[in-house]
Design a protein around this motif. Structure first.
Motif, PDB file in Angstrom:
ATOM      1  N   GLU A 175       0.793  -1.222   0.000  1.00 46.04           N
ATOM      2  CA  GLU A 175       0.000   0.000   0.000  1.00 46.04           C
ATOM      3  C   GLU A 175       0.829   1.277   0.000  1.00 46.04           C
ATOM      4  N   GLN A 176       2.180   1.150   0.088  1.00 46.50           N
ATOM      5  CA  GLN A 176       2.988   2.372   0.112  1.00 46.50           C
ATOM      6  C   GLN A 176       2.796   3.144  -1.184  1.00 46.50           C
ATOM      7  N   PRO A 177       2.631   4.461  -1.081  1.00 46.68           N
ATOM      8  CA  PRO A 177       2.364   5.251  -2.282  1.00 46.68           C
ATOM      9  C   PRO A 177       3.599   5.430  -3.155  1.00 46.68           C
ATOM     10  N   LEU A 178       3.365   5.436  -4.447  1.00 46.51           N
ATOM     11  CA  LEU A 178       4.401   5.749  -5.433  1.00 46.51           C
ATOM     12  C   LEU A 178       4.008   7.053  -6.098  1.00 46.51           C
ATOM     13  N   THR A 179       4.972   7.848  -6.443  1.00 45.38           N
ATOM     14  CA  THR A 179       4.712   9.034  -7.256  1.00 45.38           C
ATOM     15  C   THR A 179       5.415   8.817  -8.582  1.00 45.38           C
ATOM     16  N   LEU A 180       4.625   8.598  -9.617  1.00 47.14           N
ATOM     17  CA  LEU A 180       5.167   8.319 -10.948  1.00 47.14           C
ATOM     18  C   LEU A 180       5.165   9.594 -11.772  1.00 47.14           C
ATOM     19  N   ARG A 181       6.178   9.723 -12.606  1.00 42.37           N
ATOM     20  CA  ARG A 181       6.292  10.872 -13.497  1.00 42.37           C
ATOM     21  C   ARG A 181       6.322  10.376 -14.943  1.00 42.37           C
ATOM     22  N   ASP A 182       5.921  11.239 -15.865  1.00 40.80           N
ATOM     23  CA  ASP A 182       5.976  10.873 -17.278  1.00 40.80           C
ATOM     24  C   ASP A 182       7.360  10.360 -17.639  1.00 40.80           C
ATOM     25  N   GLY A 183       7.403   9.223 -18.325  1.00 39.77           N
ATOM     26  CA  GLY A 183       8.673   8.673 -18.772  1.00 39.77           C
ATOM     27  C   GLY A 183       9.346   7.739 -17.787  1.00 39.77           C
ATOM     28  N   ASP A 184       8.780   7.590 -16.572  1.00 41.19           N
ATOM     29  CA  ASP A 184       9.386   6.660 -15.617  1.00 41.19           C
ATOM     30  C   ASP A 184       9.367   5.244 -16.180  1.00 41.19           C
ATOM     31  N   GLU A 185      10.368   4.471 -15.773  1.00 35.52           N
ATOM     32  CA  GLU A 185      10.407   3.052 -16.119  1.00 35.52           C
ATOM     33  C   GLU A 185       9.982   2.232 -14.914  1.00 35.52           C
ATOM     34  N   VAL A 186       9.079   1.301 -15.179  1.00 33.94           N
ATOM     35  CA  VAL A 186       8.631   0.353 -14.167  1.00 33.94           C
ATOM     36  C   VAL A 186       9.012  -1.029 -14.679  1.00 33.94           C
ATOM     37  N   ALA A 187       9.885  -1.708 -13.957  1.00 31.09           N
ATOM     38  CA  ALA A 187      10.313  -3.048 -14.373  1.00 31.09           C
ATOM     39  C   ALA A 187       9.555  -4.092 -13.566  1.00 31.09           C
ATOM     40  N   ILE A 188       9.108  -5.135 -14.249  1.00 28.07           N
ATOM     41  CA  ILE A 188       8.409  -6.261 -13.614  1.00 28.07           C
ATOM     42  C   ILE A 188       9.434  -7.381 -13.514  1.00 28.07           C
TER      43      ILE A 188
END
Length: 86
Positions: free
Chosen positions: A66-79
């Motif tokens: 549940e910890q919040p993330l702050t995402l910005r345009d162009g961020d990379e999220v790796a799975i």
């Protein structure tokens, strides 16, 4: 507010989605668990990884929760699924 991020799929997650990467639009303030649920809704086969997967946002590991993330345009999220082998 929405933001566009690049999602990178590795190992088993790439197999399950059939993708190496994609761009998606998500809320800029979102928990890692909400982000995961969004990805699962796009790719239901990912659900088998839910209890083992780790996300990396801007090259920092983020456990599902549940910890919040702050995402910005162009961020990379790796799975990053669990790696097999020893």
């Amino acid at each position: 507010m929405n933001t566009e991020v690049s999602v990178l799929y590795f190992a088993k997650s790439a197999e399950l989605t059939g993708l190496k990467a994609e761009s998606i639009t998500v809320l800029s303030n979102i928990s890692s668990l909400q982000l995961w649920h969004d990805l699962e809704s796009r790719h239901p086969r990912l659900s088998v990884l839910r209890d083992q997967v780790v996300l990396a946002v801007r090259q920092e590991y983020v456990p599902l929760g549940e910890q919040p993330l702050t995402l910005r345009d162009g961020d990379e999220v790796a799975i990053i699924p669990p790696l097999s082998g020893g």
